[in-house]
Design an enzyme around this catalytic site. Structure first.
Site, PDB file in Angstrom:
ATOM      1  N   HIS A  79      55.074  10.919 110.171  1.00 19.79           N
ATOM      2  CA  HIS A  79      55.247  10.780 108.722  1.00 19.79           C
ATOM      3  C   HIS A  79      55.379  12.128 108.025  1.00 19.79           C
ATOM      4  O   HIS A  79      55.585  12.180 106.816  1.00 19.79           O
ATOM      5  CB  HIS A  79      54.071  10.019 108.108  1.00 19.79           C
ATOM      6  CG  HIS A  79      53.945   8.610 108.583  1.00 19.79           C
ATOM      7  ND1 HIS A  79      54.992   7.719 108.541  1.00 19.79           N
ATOM      8  CD2 HIS A  79      52.891   7.936 109.128  1.00 19.79           C
ATOM      9  CE1 HIS A  79      54.592   6.558 109.032  1.00 19.79           C
ATOM     10  NE2 HIS A  79      53.332   6.670 109.403  1.00 19.79           N
ATOM     11  N   CYS A  80      55.245  13.218 108.759  1.00 22.14           N
ATOM     12  CA  CYS A  80      55.315  14.549 108.166  1.00 22.14           C
ATOM     13  C   CYS A  80      56.707  15.141 108.362  1.00 22.14           C
ATOM     14  O   CYS A  80      57.233  15.157 109.474  1.00 22.14           O
ATOM     15  CB  CYS A  80      54.272  15.475 108.785  1.00 22.14           C
ATOM     16  SG  CYS A  80      54.155  17.072 107.939  1.00 22.14           S
TER      17      CYS A  80
END
Length: 363
Positions: A162-163
């Protein structure tokens, strides 16, 4: 081959190359070790605060302990310990503004989804929360080298999908998948016509971090296949435009449907005239039945089969594969991961020095 044989090439376009020598521990020979990356620093514990998030921040150590109990690993020294990713190395993907934002505890609290972290001095947050994640990020990059030397590798941590280079979330503070892809391309494939790396994201959640990095051209020559529950976080439609093979799933998808979709789509992704040079496999176990966030109905046996399908497909095509463990939000997650890895080992799907893709290092 030993460490001195790793091939490094200059970028033909003269763009800055990700010099991964330090994270690759390039002066060291790991040919006698298992291509598994782990160190105890991975695990996060601080006054029980980590229990305020459903993510098990100590699962990595439990996975390692189960592998030792099962005799897949005999000694701690059988595996490879990573280096902590430095600010300079993180800046290969991350913007300066994003890295600076992590010096504010309130931002780390938002990324980790643990509100009380905002009240802790940032020096402590950096040491207790972010440092373990930087070691895991270094571990994913190191796993790229090990996969080139052995044919496969496993980082017991990592998978922070998710980064992106400019944003974090979902307990993901560093873009380890994007960093691994860029490091491999810059250090092993820069002069090759085919630089494609397949990011195979089988976590229950959409991998919007590496997808946004591809969309914004922080990483290029990557092909993304993402199988995810289409009804849950993050629902990032802009990031989804970067997915080459989206496989959106319904709530409570079961083993038979899931595994059939995986086999069909993975076969297509690996069956072209130019197969990927490497596979980064984001092997989240939040697909496990009962997971409160993943909301799929895949059994522990189904996860074993999933991992075997992926590794056998890569090995059959002689494609190096890097596995990262990513999400999973149940207490049994650690045992499910470890049992699947032992299954790969017991079936002789993975073994040391399976094949070596590194030519002699140029002077």
């Amino acid at each position: 081959m030993g460490a001195a044989s790793a091939t490094h090439v200059s970028d033909p376009d003269c763009t800055p190359r990700f010099n991964a020598d330090r994270l690759y521990r390039i002066s060291e020979d790991f040919s006698s070790k298992l291509p598994i990356v782990y160190c105890p620093i991975y695990n996060i514990s601080f006054l029980g605060m980590e229990k305020l998030h459903p993510f098990d921040s100590g699962k990595w150590g439990r996975v390692f302990a189960i592998l030792k109990e099962g005799k897949m690993i005999t000694e701690d020294s059988d595996v490879v310990a990573p280096e902590e990713a430095s600010a300079e190395e993180l800046a290969q993907i991350h913007t300066g503004d994003y890295l600076k934002s992590l010096t504010w505890s309130v931002n780390v609290a938002s990324i980790t989804e643990i509100p009380p972290v905002a009240l802790i001095p940032n020096s402590i947050v950096n040491r207790v929360v972010l440092k373990p994640l930087r070691y895991q990020t270094g571990g994913t990059v190191l796993a790229g080298r090990l996969a080139m030397e052995h044919g496969w590798s496993i980082n017991i941590g990592g998978g922070f999908h998710h980064c992106s280079g400019e944003d974090g979330g979902g307990f993901c503070a560093y873009a380890d998948i994007s960093m691994c892809a860029k490091a491999m391309q810059d250090n092993f494939f820069a002069n090759d016509e085919n630089k494609n790396i397949l990011i195979l994201d089988l976590d229950a959640h959409q991998g919007n971090g590496h997808e946004n990095d591809k969309r914004q051209k922080r990483i290029e020559n990557v092909v993304i296949m993402d199988m995810y529950n289409k009804y849950i976080y993050p629902g990032d439609k802009r990031a989804a435009r970067a997915i080459d093979r989206p496989v959106p799933l319904d709530m409570h998808t079961n083993d038979d449907t899931y595994l059939a979709l995986l086999e069909e789509n993975l076969r297509d992704m690996l069956g072209g005239e130019q197969p990927p040079r490497a596979i980064i496999y984001n092997a989240g176990t939040d697909i496990l039945i009962g997971d409160p966030l993943g909301r799929l109905d895949i059994t522990a046996e189904g996860i074993k089969t999933r991992d075997a399908i992926v590794f056998e497909a890569a090995i059959d095509k002689n494609i190096p594969i890097i596995m990262v463990t990513s999400g999973g939000y149940q207490q049994e997650t650690a045992s499910v991961i470890a049992n699947s890895l032992m299954n790969l080992h017991d079936k002789n799907i993975i073994r040391p020095n399976l094949f070596n893709h590194l030519a002699p290092r140029s002077s």
